[in-house]
Design an enzyme around this catalytic site. Structure first.
Site, mmCIF file in Angstrom:
data_model
loop_
_atom_site.group_PDB
_atom_site.id
_atom_site.type_symbol
_atom_site.label_atom_id
_atom_site.label_comp_id
_atom_site.label_asym_id
_atom_site.label_seq_id
_atom_site.Cartn_x
_atom_site.Cartn_y
_atom_site.Cartn_z
ATOM 1 C CG HIS A 171 -1.968 1.019 1.230
ATOM 2 N ND1 HIS A 171 -2.832 1.193 0.169
ATOM 3 C CD2 HIS A 171 -2.333 1.944 2.156
ATOM 4 C CE1 HIS A 171 -3.675 2.179 0.458
ATOM 5 N NE2 HIS A 171 -3.394 2.654 1.647
ATOM 6 C CB THR A 172 1.758 3.868 -2.058
ATOM 7 O OG1 THR A 172 2.524 2.736 -2.466
ATOM 8 C CG2 THR A 172 2.678 5.071 -1.936
ATOM 9 N N GLY A 185 -0.147 14.305 -6.350
ATOM 10 C CA GLY A 185 0.199 14.839 -7.664
ATOM 11 C C GLY A 185 1.503 15.609 -7.698
ATOM 12 C CB ALA A 193 3.281 8.188 -4.353
ATOM 13 C CB CYS A 200 0.995 -0.777 -3.909
ATOM 14 S SG CYS A 200 0.468 0.913 -4.200
ATOM 15 C CE1 TYR A 229 2.310 6.911 -7.919
ATOM 16 C CE2 TYR A 229 3.988 5.704 -6.684
ATOM 17 C CZ TYR A 229 3.610 6.792 -7.454
ATOM 18 O OH TYR A 229 4.542 7.741 -7.780
ATOM 19 C CB THR A 286 1.821 5.167 -11.393
ATOM 20 O OG1 THR A 286 0.432 5.118 -11.716
ATOM 21 C CG2 THR A 286 2.319 6.595 -11.575
ATOM 22 N NE ARG A 337 3.603 8.395 -14.564
ATOM 23 C CZ ARG A 337 2.778 9.265 -14.019
ATOM 24 N NH1 ARG A 337 3.167 9.987 -12.995
ATOM 25 N NH2 ARG A 337 1.562 9.405 -14.503
#
Ligand code: COA
Length: 107
Positions: free
Chosen positions: A45-46, A54, A58, A80, A82, A86, A90
């Protein structure tokens, strides 16, 4: 590269007892579960408070966790979303730490 442009990176602290990487005020954190006798870090979890989202916070939590894992030869499971959807796309260089079945015989 990550879309992080803040001049100063936030300080991230390893909270070993609670198995978290967190900001000093503890409001933003990355929670993990050690697996395979600590050789694998499952990031479950984050969390970043909505007022601070934004801005790359994170991703700083992830970088702290991945650096920690790298320095200890620990593999990472990106449970998680994220991290999986994401952060890793990235920052693909961190994919080398992601746990794979191939490593299973070693842990
Ligand atoms: N899964 C995957 N990616 C997500 C996401 C999620 N649940 N929530 C947001 N993102 C992406 C966004 O698309 C955003 O992209 P953008 O930069 O193009 O807008 C990106 O994360 C923002 O990155 P960053 O600034 O590094 O993240 P953040 O500091 O805003 O924190 C979360 C991101 C997910 C930690 C934060 O939104 C949060 O705490 N959400 C509630 C808890 C949650 O859903 N956690 C993730 C699942 S465990």
């Amino acid at each position: 590269m990550a879309a992080t442009s803040s001049a100063e990176a936030p300080k991230i602290v390893w909270n070993e007892r609670q198995k978290r990487f967190e900001t000093e005020d503890k409001q933003a954190y990355l929670q993990y579960v050690p697996r395979s006798n600590g050789k694998v870090m499952d990031i479950v979890h984050t969390y970043v408070p909505s007022s601070k989202r934004g801005m790359g916070l994170a991703s700083h939590l992830c970088i702290a966790a991945f650096n920690h894992a790298k320095s200890r030869s620990i593999s990472v499971i990106p449970t998680c979303t994220y991290v999986s959807d994401t952060f890793l796309p990235r920052n693909p260089s961190w994919n080398s730490l992601v746990y794979s079945e191939d490593l299973k015989s070693n842990i």
